[in-house]
Design a protein around this motif. Sequence first.
Motif, PDB file in Angstrom:
ATOM      1  N   GLN A 215      77.384  37.546  81.753  1.00 38.86           N
ATOM      2  CA  GLN A 215      77.585  38.787  82.249  1.00 38.86           C
ATOM      3  C   GLN A 215      78.899  39.282  82.197  1.00 38.86           C
ATOM      4  O   GLN A 215      80.050  38.544  82.139  1.00 38.86           O
ATOM      5  CB  GLN A 215      77.330  38.558  83.848  1.00 38.86           C
ATOM      6  CG  GLN A 215      77.524  39.919  84.495  1.00 38.86           C
ATOM      7  CD  GLN A 215      77.083  39.654  86.029  1.00 38.86           C
ATOM      8  OE1 GLN A 215      76.796  38.859  86.540  1.00 38.86           O
ATOM      9  NE2 GLN A 215      77.162  40.785  86.800  1.00 38.86           N
TER      10      GLN A 215
ATOM     11  N   ARG B 131      84.939  33.831  78.524  1.00 39.54           N
ATOM     12  CA  ARG B 131      84.738  35.201  79.143  1.00 39.54           C
ATOM     13  C   ARG B 131      83.739  35.957  78.992  1.00 39.54           C
ATOM     14  O   ARG B 131      83.583  36.256  77.729  1.00 39.54           O
ATOM     15  CB  ARG B 131      86.134  35.834  79.208  1.00 39.54           C
ATOM     16  CG  ARG B 131      87.309  34.916  79.862  1.00 39.54           C
ATOM     17  CD  ARG B 131      88.609  35.648  79.978  1.00 39.54           C
ATOM     18  NE  ARG B 131      89.553  34.889  80.836  1.00 39.54           N
ATOM     19  CZ  ARG B 131      90.808  35.350  80.960  1.00 39.54           C
ATOM     20  NH1 ARG B 131      91.366  36.277  80.479  1.00 39.54           N
ATOM     21  NH2 ARG B 131      91.583  34.481  81.869  1.00 39.54           N
TER      22      ARG B 131
ATOM     23  N   ARG C  14      82.766  31.792  91.730  1.00 40.41           N
ATOM     24  CA  ARG C  14      82.005  33.120  90.930  1.00 40.41           C
ATOM     25  C   ARG C  14      81.794  32.937  89.618  1.00 40.41           C
ATOM     26  O   ARG C  14      82.425  33.976  88.483  1.00 40.41           O
ATOM     27  CB  ARG C  14      82.642  34.324  91.456  1.00 40.41           C
ATOM     28  CG  ARG C  14      82.541  34.706  93.051  1.00 40.41           C
ATOM     29  CD  ARG C  14      83.350  35.887  93.524  1.00 40.41           C
ATOM     30  NE  ARG C  14      84.668  35.528  93.314  1.00 40.41           N
ATOM     31  CZ  ARG C  14      85.326  34.818  94.194  1.00 40.41           C
ATOM     32  NH1 ARG C  14      84.900  34.270  95.173  1.00 40.41           N
ATOM     33  NH2 ARG C  14      86.586  34.634  93.928  1.00 40.41           N
ATOM     34  N   ARG C  15      81.710  31.844  89.007  1.00 38.81           N
ATOM     35  CA  ARG C  15      81.615  31.529  87.497  1.00 38.81           C
ATOM     36  C   ARG C  15      80.244  30.800  87.212  1.00 38.81           C
ATOM     37  O   ARG C  15      79.649  30.197  88.063  1.00 38.81           O
ATOM     38  CB  ARG C  15      82.762  30.760  86.993  1.00 38.81           C
ATOM     39  CG  ARG C  15      84.155  31.241  87.216  1.00 38.81           C
ATOM     40  CD  ARG C  15      84.985  29.905  86.783  1.00 38.81           C
ATOM     41  NE  ARG C  15      86.397  30.448  86.772  1.00 38.81           N
ATOM     42  CZ  ARG C  15      87.533  29.684  86.713  1.00 38.81           C
ATOM     43  NH1 ARG C  15      87.441  28.436  86.608  1.00 38.81           N
ATOM     44  NH2 ARG C  15      88.662  30.252  86.450  1.00 38.81           N
ATOM     45  N   HIS C  16      79.731  31.107  86.071  1.00 35.53           N
ATOM     46  CA  HIS C  16      78.638  30.345  85.634  1.00 35.53           C
ATOM     47  C   HIS C  16      78.970  28.942  84.936  1.00 35.53           C
ATOM     48  O   HIS C  16      79.785  28.723  84.543  1.00 35.53           O
ATOM     49  CB  HIS C  16      77.715  31.230  84.610  1.00 35.53           C
ATOM     50  CG  HIS C  16      77.337  32.702  85.112  1.00 35.53           C
ATOM     51  ND1 HIS C  16      77.672  33.874  84.390  1.00 35.53           N
ATOM     52  CD2 HIS C  16      76.751  32.967  86.019  1.00 35.53           C
ATOM     53  CE1 HIS C  16      77.240  35.081  85.060  1.00 35.53           C
ATOM     54  NE2 HIS C  16      76.480  34.334  86.091  1.00 35.53           N
TER      55      HIS C  16
ATOM     56  N   THR D  75      82.513  38.135  83.907  1.00 22.64           N
ATOM     57  CA  THR D  75      82.386  36.743  84.666  1.00 22.64           C
ATOM     58  C   THR D  75      82.351  35.574  83.670  1.00 22.64           C
ATOM     59  O   THR D  75      81.851  35.778  82.482  1.00 22.64           O
ATOM     60  CB  THR D  75      80.865  36.642  85.307  1.00 22.64           C
ATOM     61  OG1 THR D  75      80.581  37.964  86.220  1.00 22.64           O
ATOM     62  CG2 THR D  75      80.556  35.525  85.932  1.00 22.64           C
ATOM     63  N   ASP D  76      83.190  34.737  84.109  1.00 26.00           N
ATOM     64  CA  ASP D  76      83.362  33.437  83.199  1.00 26.00           C
ATOM     65  C   ASP D  76      82.424  32.485  83.340  1.00 26.00           C
ATOM     66  O   ASP D  76      81.606  32.672  84.194  1.00 26.00           O
ATOM     67  CB  ASP D  76      84.847  32.885  83.556  1.00 26.00           C
ATOM     68  CG  ASP D  76      85.823  33.724  83.441  1.00 26.00           C
ATOM     69  OD1 ASP D  76      85.695  34.892  82.778  1.00 26.00           O
ATOM     70  OD2 ASP D  76      87.066  33.138  84.232  1.00 26.00           O
TER      71      ASP D  76
END
Length: 248
Positions: A114, A110, A161-163, A117-118
């Motif tokens: 950013q 986590r 919406r995760r990297h 953002t996970d």
Amino acid sequence: MLAIPWNSAMLLHLRYDRSPSDLPSHCDGCGERFSVTHALSCTKGGLVLQRHNEVRDELSDLAAKAFIPSAVRDEPRVQLSRSAATDASPSSDSPVVLTPSEERGDLLIRGLWQRGTDGIIDVRVINLDAASHCRKDPDKVLRNGERDKKRKYLDACLSQRRHFTPFVVSADGLLGAETEALAKRISALLAAKWERPYSVVRGYVNARLSLAILRARHLCMRGSRVPAGTMSYRRYLWDADGALALFR
């Protein structure tokens, strides 16, 4: 005369592309002729999986130090499949249910790239001496490994919406470009947290990763591939009498 420890001697042999002299003649898992290349490729006995887990656990420990332990989760589900009623048309207003699949990454951190953002990380250890890679450029092999991971997981992670970051290394200790970027990120966070020079912390992180890869390589060469079930079928039954016997 001071004798060189056997593990240091093995490291020196591998450093100069020479096979250690005390390797077994045949693999105890599949019976094939044993060599360094075979040790790093043989899937019998689960040592290749343990090699992967050794690198993953080291990365998890570094991430827990850079962030906080509760920010690091293992084996996150990556892909969510959309399912709805079978008789519903595509234009209907029937609710769409997201059901988790069995596709999993190795780590979820986590706030990795950013805040809020996970970031999901998936680890891969590549044997560059394998027949399918030995004639290719090592950097290109690592880039292809990163590309394969992104092709499999990136779109699914972005839709949530995760990297996503592939952590691809070679069994020889080479790091992929994405892995280098992740090591820099962890080093910068640790340097700020510990109030130490970045160069010192980066060396510490690189040393930890190098030693983890070396342990993983050593495990494939020295570990046993004989299944435990072939050695003993007896299992202790934890019934009431057996458990109480421990306290007599």
